[in-house]
Design a protein around this motif. Sequence first.
Motif, PDB file in Angstrom:
ATOM      1  N   LEU A   1      14.874   0.615 -10.235  1.00 39.16           N
ATOM      2  CA  LEU A   1      15.561   1.303  -9.142  1.00 39.16           C
ATOM      3  C   LEU A   1      14.655   2.291  -8.407  1.00 39.16           C
ATOM      4  CD1 LEU A   1      18.988   2.165 -10.853  1.00 39.16           C
ATOM      5  CD2 LEU A   1      18.612   0.492  -9.030  1.00 39.16           C
ATOM      6  N   ALA A   2      13.689   2.864  -9.118  1.00 41.94           N
ATOM      7  CA  ALA A   2      12.945   4.015  -8.606  1.00 41.94           C
ATOM      8  C   ALA A   2      12.351   3.823  -7.211  1.00 41.94           C
ATOM      9  CB  ALA A   2      11.858   4.421  -9.595  1.00 41.94           C
ATOM     10  N   PRO A   3      11.601   2.759  -6.933  1.00 38.40           N
ATOM     11  CA  PRO A   3      11.008   2.669  -5.590  1.00 38.40           C
ATOM     12  C   PRO A   3      12.059   2.537  -4.492  1.00 38.40           C
ATOM     13  CG  PRO A   3      10.629   0.632  -6.805  1.00 38.40           C
ATOM     14  CD  PRO A   3      11.186   1.624  -7.786  1.00 38.40           C
ATOM     15  N   HIS A   4      13.174   1.899  -4.795  1.00 37.59           N
ATOM     16  CA  HIS A   4      14.239   1.740  -3.808  1.00 37.59           C
ATOM     17  C   HIS A   4      14.943   3.075  -3.559  1.00 37.59           C
ATOM     18  CE1 HIS A   4      13.898  -2.664  -4.019  1.00 37.59           C
ATOM     19  NE2 HIS A   4      13.715  -2.484  -5.317  1.00 37.59           N
ATOM     20  N   VAL A   5      15.185   3.826  -4.636  1.00 38.82           N
ATOM     21  CA  VAL A   5      15.825   5.135  -4.488  1.00 38.82           C
ATOM     22  C   VAL A   5      14.898   6.089  -3.737  1.00 38.82           C
ATOM     23  CG1 VAL A   5      16.781   7.116  -5.738  1.00 38.82           C
ATOM     24  CG2 VAL A   5      17.226   4.795  -6.555  1.00 38.82           C
ATOM     25  N   ARG A   6      13.601   6.015  -4.052  1.00 41.79           N
ATOM     26  CA  ARG A   6      12.646   6.861  -3.331  1.00 41.79           C
ATOM     27  C   ARG A   6      12.638   6.524  -1.847  1.00 41.79           C
ATOM     28  NH1 ARG A   6       6.146   6.887  -3.378  1.00 41.79           N
ATOM     29  NH2 ARG A   6       5.787   9.022  -2.668  1.00 41.79           N
ATOM     30  N   ALA A   7      12.765   5.237  -1.529  1.00 47.46           N
ATOM     31  CA  ALA A   7      12.819   4.837  -0.117  1.00 47.46           C
ATOM     32  C   ALA A   7      13.991   5.508   0.587  1.00 47.46           C
ATOM     33  CB  ALA A   7      12.933   3.314  -0.006  1.00 47.46           C
ATOM     34  N   LEU A   8      15.139   5.585  -0.091  1.00 47.41           N
ATOM     35  CA  LEU A   8      16.314   6.226   0.506  1.00 47.41           C
ATOM     36  C   LEU A   8      16.080   7.722   0.689  1.00 47.41           C
ATOM     37  CD1 LEU A   8      19.184   4.498  -1.531  1.00 47.41           C
ATOM     38  CD2 LEU A   8      18.242   3.824   0.686  1.00 47.41           C
ATOM     39  N   ALA A   9      15.489   8.354  -0.314  1.00 46.24           N
ATOM     40  CA  ALA A   9      15.277   9.800  -0.255  1.00 46.24           C
ATOM     41  C   ALA A   9      14.163  10.180   0.716  1.00 46.24           C
ATOM     42  CB  ALA A   9      14.943  10.336  -1.643  1.00 46.24           C
ATOM     43  N   SER A  10      13.428   9.188   1.224  1.00 46.70           N
ATOM     44  CA  SER A  10      12.268   9.460   2.088  1.00 46.70           C
ATOM     45  C   SER A  10      12.459   8.961   3.509  1.00 46.70           C
ATOM     46  CB  SER A  10      11.015   8.811   1.481  1.00 46.70           C
ATOM     47  OG  SER A  10      10.739   9.310   0.202  1.00 46.70           O
ATOM     48  N   ARG A  11      13.702   8.726   3.919  1.00 48.72           N
ATOM     49  CA  ARG A  11      13.915   8.239   5.281  1.00 48.72           C
ATOM     50  C   ARG A  11      13.453   9.249   6.323  1.00 48.72           C
ATOM     51  NH1 ARG A  11      17.773   3.910   5.120  1.00 48.72           N
ATOM     52  NH2 ARG A  11      16.796   2.536   3.563  1.00 48.72           N
ATOM     53  N   ASP A  12      13.692  10.527   6.068  1.00 53.17           N
ATOM     54  CA  ASP A  12      13.289  11.553   7.033  1.00 53.17           C
ATOM     55  C   ASP A  12      11.845  11.989   6.836  1.00 53.17           C
ATOM     56  OD1 ASP A  12      15.667  11.847   8.567  1.00 53.17           O
ATOM     57  OD2 ASP A  12      16.589  12.851   6.870  1.00 53.17           O
ATOM     58  N   ARG A  13      11.423  12.105   5.583  1.00 50.13           N
ATOM     59  CA  ARG A  13      10.034  12.459   5.288  1.00 50.13           C
ATOM     60  C   ARG A  13       9.725  12.018   3.862  1.00 50.13           C
ATOM     61  NH1 ARG A  13      12.978  17.039   5.729  1.00 50.13           N
ATOM     62  NH2 ARG A  13      12.299  17.256   7.881  1.00 50.13           N
ATOM     63  N   PRO A  14       8.477  11.609   3.591  1.00 52.84           N
ATOM     64  CA  PRO A  14       8.137  11.134   2.245  1.00 52.84           C
ATOM     65  C   PRO A  14       8.388  12.205   1.190  1.00 52.84           C
ATOM     66  CG  PRO A  14       6.416  10.559   3.806  1.00 52.84           C
ATOM     67  CD  PRO A  14       7.341  11.489   4.523  1.00 52.84           C
TER      68      PRO A  14
ATOM     69  N   ALA B   1       1.683  -4.085  -4.670  1.00 58.72           N
ATOM     70  CA  ALA B   1       2.369  -4.599  -3.482  1.00 58.72           C
ATOM     71  C   ALA B   1       3.874  -4.686  -3.713  1.00 58.72           C
ATOM     72  CB  ALA B   1       1.807  -5.962  -3.099  1.00 58.72           C
ATOM     73  N   ARG B   2       4.285  -5.068  -4.937  1.00 57.02           N
ATOM     74  CA  ARG B   2       5.719  -5.125  -5.241  1.00 57.02           C
ATOM     75  C   ARG B   2       6.357  -3.751  -5.048  1.00 57.02           C
ATOM     76  NH1 ARG B   2       4.698  -8.482 -10.298  1.00 57.02           N
ATOM     77  NH2 ARG B   2       5.175 -10.615  -9.695  1.00 57.02           N
ATOM     78  N   VAL B   3       5.707  -2.736  -5.611  1.00 55.00           N
ATOM     79  CA  VAL B   3       6.255  -1.378  -5.524  1.00 55.00           C
ATOM     80  C   VAL B   3       6.242  -0.884  -4.086  1.00 55.00           C
ATOM     81  CG1 VAL B   3       5.868   1.023  -6.193  1.00 55.00           C
ATOM     82  CG2 VAL B   3       5.664  -0.801  -7.901  1.00 55.00           C
ATOM     83  N   MET B   4       5.130  -1.056  -3.398  1.00 54.47           N
ATOM     84  CA  MET B   4       5.008  -0.532  -2.035  1.00 54.47           C
ATOM     85  C   MET B   4       5.980  -1.201  -1.079  1.00 54.47           C
ATOM     86  SD  MET B   4       0.853  -0.124  -1.765  1.00 54.47           S
ATOM     87  CE  MET B   4      -0.053   0.954  -2.880  1.00 54.47           C
ATOM     88  N   ARG B   5       6.188  -2.494  -1.240  1.00 54.25           N
ATOM     89  CA  ARG B   5       7.149  -3.171  -0.376  1.00 54.25           C
ATOM     90  C   ARG B   5       8.561  -2.664  -0.643  1.00 54.25           C
ATOM     91  NH1 ARG B   5       6.036  -9.576  -0.017  1.00 54.25           N
ATOM     92  NH2 ARG B   5       7.999  -9.353   1.119  1.00 54.25           N
ATOM     93  N   ALA B   6       8.894  -2.404  -1.897  1.00 48.44           N
ATOM     94  CA  ALA B   6      10.220  -1.888  -2.226  1.00 48.44           C
ATOM     95  C   ALA B   6      10.429  -0.494  -1.643  1.00 48.44           C
ATOM     96  CB  ALA B   6      10.410  -1.856  -3.748  1.00 48.44           C
ATOM     97  N   GLN B   7       9.366   0.312  -1.623  1.00 47.57           N
ATOM     98  CA  GLN B   7       9.475   1.673  -1.088  1.00 47.57           C
ATOM     99  C   GLN B   7       9.623   1.701   0.426  1.00 47.57           C
ATOM    100  OE1 GLN B   7       6.760   4.193  -4.253  1.00 47.57           O
ATOM    101  NE2 GLN B   7       5.777   3.280  -2.513  1.00 47.57           N
ATOM    102  N   GLY B   8       8.983   0.747   1.095  1.00 48.58           N
ATOM    103  CA  GLY B   8       9.033   0.734   2.543  1.00 48.58           C
ATOM    104  C   GLY B   8       8.276   1.869   3.196  1.00 48.58           C
ATOM    105  N   LEU B   9       7.312   2.444   2.490  1.00 44.35           N
ATOM    106  CA  LEU B   9       6.547   3.579   3.011  1.00 44.35           C
ATOM    107  C   LEU B   9       5.108   3.201   3.346  1.00 44.35           C
ATOM    108  CD1 LEU B   9       7.728   6.298   0.445  1.00 44.35           C
ATOM    109  CD2 LEU B   9       8.581   5.937   2.771  1.00 44.35           C
ATOM    110  N   GLY B  10       4.811   1.902   3.342  1.00 47.62           N
ATOM    111  CA  GLY B  10       3.428   1.495   3.526  1.00 47.62           C
ATOM    112  C   GLY B  10       2.627   1.787   2.277  1.00 47.62           C
TER     113      GLY B  10
END
Length: 679
Positions: free
Chosen positions: A242-255, A539-548
């Motif tokens: 779940l972690a990279p996906h949850v981080r993506a949500l928490a980082s929509r405004d700023r990382p 790449a798996r983690v970075m794609r899930a995060q959506g932060l590049g």
Amino acid sequence: MAPHPEAAALLERSHRLGADPRNTNYAGGNTSAKGTAPDPVTGGDVELMWVKGSGGDLGTLTGQGLAVLRLDRLRALKDVYPGDEHEDEMVAAFDYCLHGKGGAAPSIDTAMHGLVDAAHVDHLHPDSGTALACAADGEKLTAECFGDSVAWVPWRRPGFRLGLDIAAVKEANPQAIGCVLGGHGITAWGATSEECERNSLRIIRTAESFLAERGRPDPFGPVVDGYEPLPEAGRRARAAALAPHVRALASRDRPQVGHFDDTAPVLDFVSRAEHPRLAALGTSCPDHFLRTKVRPLVLDLPPTAPLDVTLARLEELHAAYREEYAAYYDRHATADSPAMRGADPAIVLVPGVGMFSFGKDKQTARVAGEFYVNAINVMRGAEAVSSYRPIDEAEKFRIEYWELEEAKLRRLPAPEPLATRVALVTGAGSGIGRAIAHRLAAEGACVVVADIDARNAEAVAEALGGPDKAMAVTVDVTSEEQITKAFEEALLAFGGVDLVVNNAGISLSKPLLETTAHDWDVQHAVMARGSFLVSREAARVMRAQGLGGDIIYITSKNAVFAGPDNIAYSATKADQAHQVRLLAAELGEHGIRINGVNPDGVVRGSGIFAGGWGAQRAATYGIEEDKLGEFYAQRTLLKREVLPEHVANAVFALTGGDLTHTTGLHIPVDAGVAAAFLR
């Protein structure tokens, strides 16, 4: 210069109180002491107050963290107090009460300490005292718990008026040793430092005993079927997924950097029937919601739900959370309010799994989680003897978007170039990898020190500053399982991974006819195959995060330079060099940049050269091994030896923010080897 005796005693008391989380939260509360000292101008004695300044932590407080004020001037502010409508103006007035140079900026609570007629004052946020302060009938419970030894002060936003209120309560209750501040915490006082500390601890421990003896056994209600905690191994695997996906949500405004908590208080809370209702009420103590936001995002699915269903539901809940937060801001903002700081959650609760917390760095993320655990403890105590009733939403907004809090944020130093980025460096226990880890950490990144040698990795992580800055993972890059586990540990420690450096390697220097198939396989397994496996997981983690993200290969000039007796090593370096080009083409659409660094032989500090490669290369060139660095330098255009730090500099140049539009590039760090020019 030795500190004043009263200041020294204050620091010792503060350290003792701040060392026990039952007494106060990190960076929460403040302490003070009053005494006399010679006025350097008149030579006569002057009354002074030493008080913890803005932003400090009691457990680690130093003399420089104290504000020193003249009491005559501070008390004189009562005569010019302009009223509640101009409350915030009084903080600026504290600067005119300061005695001497240096020290910390006075905090909003300075008036509380200066106006109360006691030589020593403690203001703390213990969970037990705050539970009474946040109970629906807190005033009644305070009387039942303490009798007339502790008074009740209704909620008031911290400031000069609150200081006047507490001073008046103490004057009207000479028998009292302190007070409970509605919705906030406690304040205690004493004639000596020892008496003040004793009174603080008496209030805290008495409240703990009262809650334990009077409280209901299950204040959060029964465990909900299916919401029980998963077994540890499955729980942490689910959290890592779940972690990279949850981080993506928490980082929509700023990382943001993340932190994961699956301790017993969190798991119990999210398993109980009442947790959705209580979480929706939000935290109460100002120290809590300034770090946790007014309420968390709460997943409403059991931990056994399919992962894709869970992720889809988190997206829905996140969209609703952002809408609700924006509406909260709009309901209460005025023309003078600071701009909305972001609508993403700081706390995400996942039943059966635990809690994710987020912040601008690891410490901030960790502390936000600790504060939410404080909030859980407060809810438990209040619900055990009454019902939890935090301060209302409008008051929360007034504090969250208080201009004085905004001023604190403006005083913070500018973030480092790699702040909020999490880096994983393979082969980071020595040589080039160690230098890269140090450089990335110095530039603000959290660093995962990955190495096959656990002791070396742990030593580097400790040197980088410990768990809030770095962590060590033991990983053999030829093992898919170990690589996956290393990334899972990184996800649980920091929430994600943004920057990966493929540096792990070995070197076998032999002529063609002496190179065995085993030599070839080992060399390629570690570097060509190992970097492929690491990059694939990254790449798996970075794609899930959506932060590049960034993936850097430490290749070699040998990737393009045909040197003697080096077939296995040079061929695998050429493989790595082409991986850079291939992955740059494939991952660019996801904002993931792939670049390489081509060093010449890095002799000093190198584990590879010390492990036999140096002797082999020296024999190849017919020179003494201790002359190898000088030999390499003399064959370059610049006549300079390449050191690990020079390679680390190139890694930072590629990832530090100035080369945002660069991918598929190899940077030579070889002092100029003409035969290795890229073409």
